[in-house]
Design a protein around this motif. Structure first.
Motif, short mmCIF file in Angstrom:
data_model
loop_
_atom_site.label_atom_id
_atom_site.label_comp_id
_atom_site.label_asym_id
_atom_site.label_seq_id
_atom_site.Cartn_x
_atom_site.Cartn_y
_atom_site.Cartn_z
N GLU A 56 -60.35 13.63 -0.25
CA GLU A 56 -59.81 13.32 0.83
C GLU A 56 -60.41 14.45 1.84
O GLU A 56 -60.84 14.02 2.91
CB GLU A 56 -58.35 13.10 1.03
CG GLU A 56 -57.76 12.73 2.18
CD GLU A 56 -56.22 12.49 2.21
OE1 GLU A 56 -55.67 12.64 3.15
OE2 GLU A 56 -55.78 12.34 1.11
N ARG A 57 -59.97 15.63 1.46
CA ARG A 57 -60.42 16.76 2.43
C ARG A 57 -61.90 16.83 2.75
O ARG A 57 -62.39 17.08 3.85
CB ARG A 57 -59.86 18.01 1.86
CG ARG A 57 -60.08 19.16 2.90
CD ARG A 57 -59.30 20.47 2.50
NE ARG A 57 -59.57 20.84 0.88
CZ ARG A 57 -58.48 20.89 0.00
NH1 ARG A 57 -57.15 20.67 0.28
NH2 ARG A 57 -58.65 21.09 -1.13
N MET A 58 -62.82 16.44 1.63
CA MET A 58 -64.25 16.58 1.91
C MET A 58 -64.46 15.41 2.83
O MET A 58 -65.43 15.49 3.67
CB MET A 58 -64.71 16.35 0.49
CG MET A 58 -66.32 16.38 0.39
SD MET A 58 -67.11 16.85 -1.06
CE MET A 58 -66.73 15.44 -1.99
N GLN A 59 -63.91 14.06 2.68
CA GLN A 59 -64.22 13.06 3.27
C GLN A 59 -63.97 13.44 4.79
O GLN A 59 -64.84 12.94 5.90
CB GLN A 59 -63.52 11.77 3.10
CG GLN A 59 -64.03 11.22 1.76
CD GLN A 59 -63.22 9.96 1.25
OE1 GLN A 59 -62.25 10.07 1.47
NE2 GLN A 59 -63.84 9.31 0.28
N SER A 60 -62.94 13.84 4.99
CA SER A 60 -62.60 14.06 6.37
C SER A 60 -63.48 15.30 7.06
O SER A 60 -63.84 14.93 8.19
CB SER A 60 -61.24 14.79 6.37
OG SER A 60 -60.95 15.23 7.78
N ASN A 61 -63.99 16.20 6.30
CA ASN A 61 -64.96 17.17 6.85
C ASN A 61 -66.40 16.65 7.09
O ASN A 61 -67.02 16.87 7.94
CB ASN A 61 -64.99 18.30 5.86
CG ASN A 61 -63.98 19.25 5.82
OD1 ASN A 61 -62.99 19.22 6.66
ND2 ASN A 61 -63.67 20.01 4.80
N LEU A 62 -66.83 15.66 6.01
CA LEU A 62 -67.90 14.96 6.39
C LEU A 62 -67.73 13.99 7.45
O LEU A 62 -68.82 13.86 8.19
CB LEU A 62 -68.14 14.05 5.04
CG LEU A 62 -69.56 13.25 5.17
CD1 LEU A 62 -70.59 14.25 5.20
CD2 LEU A 62 -69.57 12.44 3.68
N GLY A 63 -66.58 13.34 7.72
CA GLY A 63 -66.54 12.54 9.01
C GLY A 63 -66.70 13.33 10.35
O GLY A 63 -67.32 12.95 11.21
N LEU A 64 -65.87 14.70 10.39
CA LEU A 64 -66.01 15.44 11.10
C LEU A 64 -67.49 15.98 11.66
O LEU A 64 -68.00 15.99 12.85
CB LEU A 64 -65.32 16.63 11.08
CG LEU A 64 -65.21 17.78 12.03
CD1 LEU A 64 -64.42 17.06 13.35
CD2 LEU A 64 -64.30 18.93 11.57
N ALA A 65 -68.03 16.33 10.46
CA ALA A 65 -69.51 16.59 10.80
C ALA A 65 -70.32 15.57 11.26
O ALA A 65 -71.37 15.94 12.18
CB ALA A 65 -70.06 17.24 9.21
N MET A 66 -70.41 14.55 10.93
CA MET A 66 -71.01 13.25 11.39
C MET A 66 -70.71 13.06 12.85
O MET A 66 -71.62 12.39 13.49
CB MET A 66 -70.66 12.03 10.57
CG MET A 66 -71.19 11.97 9.01
SD MET A 66 -73.04 12.07 8.92
CE MET A 66 -73.29 10.34 9.23
N MET A 67 -69.36 12.97 13.26
CA MET A 67 -69.16 12.94 14.51
C MET A 67 -69.61 13.86 15.53
O MET A 67 -70.44 13.67 16.54
CB MET A 67 -67.45 12.88 14.74
CG MET A 67 -67.25 12.67 15.93
SD MET A 67 -65.21 12.56 16.21
CE MET A 67 -64.96 14.27 15.94
N MET A 68 -69.81 15.27 14.84
CA MET A 68 -70.59 16.44 15.59
C MET A 68 -72.09 15.93 15.55
O MET A 68 -72.48 16.15 16.81
CB MET A 68 -70.39 17.66 14.95
CG MET A 68 -68.67 18.21 14.89
SD MET A 68 -68.19 18.62 16.80
CE MET A 68 -69.13 20.17 16.69
N MET A 69 -72.71 15.39 14.77
CA MET A 69 -73.95 15.19 14.77
C MET A 69 -74.14 14.31 15.97
O MET A 69 -75.18 14.02 16.54
CB MET A 69 -74.47 14.76 13.60
CG MET A 69 -74.57 15.69 12.46
SD MET A 69 -75.67 17.00 12.81
CE MET A 69 -77.07 16.16 12.19
N GLU A 70 -73.25 13.03 15.78
CA GLU A 70 -73.40 11.97 17.19
C GLU A 70 -73.23 12.43 18.41
O GLU A 70 -73.93 12.12 19.22
CB GLU A 70 -72.44 10.81 16.73
CG GLU A 70 -72.89 9.97 15.26
CD GLU A 70 -74.02 9.40 15.68
OE1 GLU A 70 -74.36 8.69 16.67
OE2 GLU A 70 -74.64 9.16 14.58
#
Length: 87
Positions: A56-70
């Motif tokens: 869950e923590r990794m998914q959250s971090n990945l989601g945050l990274a994707m949002m930053m990329m967008e």
């Protein structure tokens, strides 16, 4: 409490802190020292070290990274459009 349990708590700072924050474990360990495995599982859950918590923590971090990329991509598009307008 048995000396071996006390020694384990003294050697492992995280277990010691977990027991301090959850005083009911003093009684559990004093009455039945065989619950050390349960203590370890509870402490891992408390500190967020179980597999589902890590995923869950990794998914959250990945989601945050994707949002930053967008956001960066949208920012670059805006700069490009502004440059084209002034050209």
């Amino acid at each position: 409490m048995r000396p071996d349990v006390i020694q384990l708590l003294n050697e492992n700072e995280e277990f010691r802190n977990f027991v301090r924050q959850n005083p009911s474990w003093y009684r559990k360990l004093s009455r039945d020292p065989s619950v050390l495995q349960t203590l370890e599982k509870e402490a891992n859950y408390f500190y967020g070290r179980t597999f589902p918590q890590r995923v869950e923590r990794m998914q959250s971090n990945l989601g945050l990274a994707m949002m930053m990329m967008e956001m960066l991509k949208m920012g670059q598009d805006t700069v490009t459009q502004t440059q084209e307008t002034f050209s």
